[in-house]
Design an enzyme around this catalytic site. Structure first.
Site, mmCIF file in Angstrom:
data_model
loop_
_atom_site.group_PDB
_atom_site.id
_atom_site.type_symbol
_atom_site.label_atom_id
_atom_site.label_comp_id
_atom_site.label_asym_id
_atom_site.label_seq_id
_atom_site.Cartn_x
_atom_site.Cartn_y
_atom_site.Cartn_z
ATOM 1 N N ASP A 92 1.067 -5.305 4.218
ATOM 2 C CA ASP A 92 1.976 -4.177 4.404
ATOM 3 C C ASP A 92 2.332 -4.154 5.892
ATOM 4 O OD1 ASP A 92 3.208 -1.747 4.846
ATOM 5 O OD2 ASP A 92 1.829 -0.593 3.595
ATOM 6 N N GLU B 160 -8.186 9.789 -2.584
ATOM 7 C CA GLU B 160 -9.413 9.079 -2.201
ATOM 8 C C GLU B 160 -10.292 9.877 -1.250
ATOM 9 O OE1 GLU B 160 -8.422 4.362 -2.680
ATOM 10 O OE2 GLU B 160 -8.080 5.250 -0.728
#
Length: 591
Positions: free
Chosen positions: A234, A338
């Site tokens: 990314d 998360e």
């Protein structure tokens, strides 16, 4: 429909009334229901022998067979041991689960441990009729009830018998309701699948099956290569971190740096190259072993120390109590998925010196109207016609789950607004569960069907420990941006920085040096994509249509790493914004 709340309604057991008026007709109704329920639905149902894999047409046939063939009378053992309904249920389930010999069962004393174990309240045989019938204890001593074979000799005796039978009936029904509720609770536990998977072990030693905690599954998921490959490739993410670290040597030179959730250690490597004196790379997953090898392979083990463990539990090496900088790539889908930020804030409170720098230092959660027509067709609409068949039932659950996917900038039909601004220097963990009002104004040039809301986040890095100015605009990386093609120095040659791509024009001296990136639709896509909340009923919007409401986000009670989101909203005509309109509520899971 003005409110769409999915809720579970639990009805309490009915209250018993003993009014003198109408008691007879009420009892008649209850007796009829009981007769139908017991006689037809239970006693006449197929029943399996307690000692053989053989099924009989009725409960009585199965019990009679066990008594004749195996010398075991369930009724006699229940009476001899004075078993209450729950101990009787445990006995039946114990026999079906452990398969003892009938000779062993008839010698039971009632003091065995399984008679008090909740494990044996769970049915060993699904829909076992033996668990549902009321024990026939007419032979037991009961001063209020004559022997079954004796007819009452007078009205007083008949009345006593009726009263005793009514009490026994009501007690049996209450016991059965309680038992069914108890078992229902146990069967709805999320850990049942794990317990059944290890049932062989449990049946041998009766030890409780350890529950999988949220953290273990989370850390295991980061032990594999694939997830780290996706994150490093990314370029928006990795290049922005590299730019901030390597273009600020005055911040990192001789600094002590803590890398929380280091993964492969790439951020620690950047920090070491930028001149950090010591870097402590923390990770609780197995990837820490590979990170240590990577550090060694790059001959940076004199600077970088990899520590395996949770940041809540670890200790820094001797001589180091505080750090100058905390770097971490903690962001998840919808920013907070998360819950890794909790650990980063814990590290801040334990280890960051006063005036130290958090990198990133600030994140903003952005919220907007999203037409999402193509994504709607892909995820929901296509189910309505599959080779001429209607499979739209498959799409219903999509409205309960946030969808993580990429939507183009052309799908945004309002200017995004901030629903949460997180300054990492001061925010507390308890503030990560929040509610925020919003007002979105449609930019549609003509009547348009809006299928969803969309959420994404912008991330900011600064060399100071102060919040960024409120008017700071995020830098949006687009195709062809130099940051995506950046070539970093190798072989120890000095870094020649390009012109900063911060996206904020200089508006006077004293503004902090800021690096930033966006995960929004206008940016080159990141691995975070965008989080889409589909609407059960699309909003029909024209230019100026107002959508206002409240965005609520909190950790899920089922899994602290997941999120529960509520979106309350109203749609208002721009020509009559004060007019009342219905409030719509939708609930979502982010997981």
């Amino acid at each position: 429909m003005s409110l769409r709340l999915q809720a579970t309604h639990i009805q309490p057991p009915p209250t018993e009334h003993h009014d003198s008026e109408g008691e007879s007709s009420s009892d008649d109704d209850e007796d009829q229901t009981w007769d139908d329920w017991v006689s037809d639905s239970i006693l006449n149902r197929p029943c399996k022998s307690l000692f053989e894999n053989r099924t009989f047409d009725t409960v009585q046939e199965a019990l009679a067979y066990d008594e004749v063939t195996h010398g075991f009378s369930l009724k006699d053992v229940t009476l001899r041991l004075s078993l209450d309904p729950y101990k009787r249920i445990r006995l039946i389930n114990w026999i079906r689960k452990e398969h003892p010999a009938s000779s062993e069962v008839v010698t039971l004393t009632g003091s065995e441990t399984f008679f008090s174990s909740d494990e044996y309240l769970k049915p060993a045989l699904e829909d076992d009729p033996l668990l549902q019938i009321v024990p026939d204890d007419s032979d037991s001593e009961d001063d209020d009830e004559p022997e079954k074979g004796e007819a009452p000799k007078d009205l007083a005796g008949a009345t006593r018998r009726i009263s005793a039978l009514q009490r026994k009936l009501e007690q049996a029904k209450q016991d059965l309701v309680y038992y069914r509720g108890f078992v229902g609770q146990r069967l709805n536990l999320s850990s049942l699948a794990d317990e059944l998977k290890d049932s062989a072990v449990a049946s041998t030693n009766h030890a409780a099956v350890p529950l999988r905690d949220d953290d273990s599954h989370y850390f295991q998921s980061y032990a594999e290569n694939d997830i780290h490959s996706v994150m490093i490739q990314d370029k928006v993410r990795t290049a922005t971190y590299a730019k901030f670290i390597l273009s600020n040597p005055e911040l990192f030179r001789d600094a002590v740096v803590l890398d929380v959730g280091c993964g492969t250690g790439i951020l620690s490597l950047f920090a070491a190259k930028a001149g950090a004196k010591r870097v402590f790379a923390i990770d609780a997953s197995d990837i820490a072993e590979k990170a240590a090898q990577i550090v060694k392979d790059n001959e940076l083990n004199s600077v970088i120390t990899v520590i395996r463990g949770k940041v809540e539990d670890i200790k820094l090496p001797d001589g180091y109590d505080r750090v100058d900088i905390i770097i971490s790539e903690w962001m998840g889908y919808a920013l907070l998925y998360e819950s890794m930020l909790d650990s980063v804030l814990h590290a801040r409170d334990r280890f960051l010196r006063t005036g130290g720098v958090m990198a990133p230092s600030q994140c903003r959660m952005m919220f907007a109207l999203c037409e999402a027509g193509e994504l709607f067709k892909e995820r929901i609409g296509f189910w309505s016609d599959i080779y001429g068949f209607d499979l739209s039932a498959m799409a219903k659950n999509v409205y309960n789950e946030a969808v993580v996917d990429i939507v183009g900038p052309e799908t945004l039909y309002s200017t995004p607004v901030v629903v949460k601004d997180l300054f990492l220097g001061r925010i507390a963990q308890k503030q990560l569960d929040f509610s925020s009002t919003f007002t979105l104004v449609s930019t549609a040039e003509r009547r348009t069907k809006i299928h969803s809301f969309v959420l994404y986040f912008d991330t900011f890095f600064t060399t100071s420990s102060e919040p960024i100015p409120e008017d700071t605009e995020v830098y949006v990386v687009r195709e062809g941006d130099p940051i995506l093609a950046e070539v970093w120095p190798v072989g120890g040659r000095p870094h020649l920085p390009r012109r900063m791509s911060t996206g904020e024009p200089l508006k006077g001296k004293g503004r902090p040096k800021i690096t930033s990136f966006s995960t929004g639709p206008a940016s080159v896509p990141t691995h975070w994509k965008q989080t889409v909340f589909f609407l059960r009923d699309p909003i029909i919007a024209s230019e100026g249509t107002i959508v206002e409401g409240m965005f609520k986000c909190r950790k899920s009670e089922d899994n602290s790493r997941e999120l529960d989101v509520e979106i309350h909203y109203q749609v208002k005509d721009p020509e009559a914004p004060a007019a009342s309109s219905e409030t719509i509520v939708q609930l979502y899971k982010v997981r």
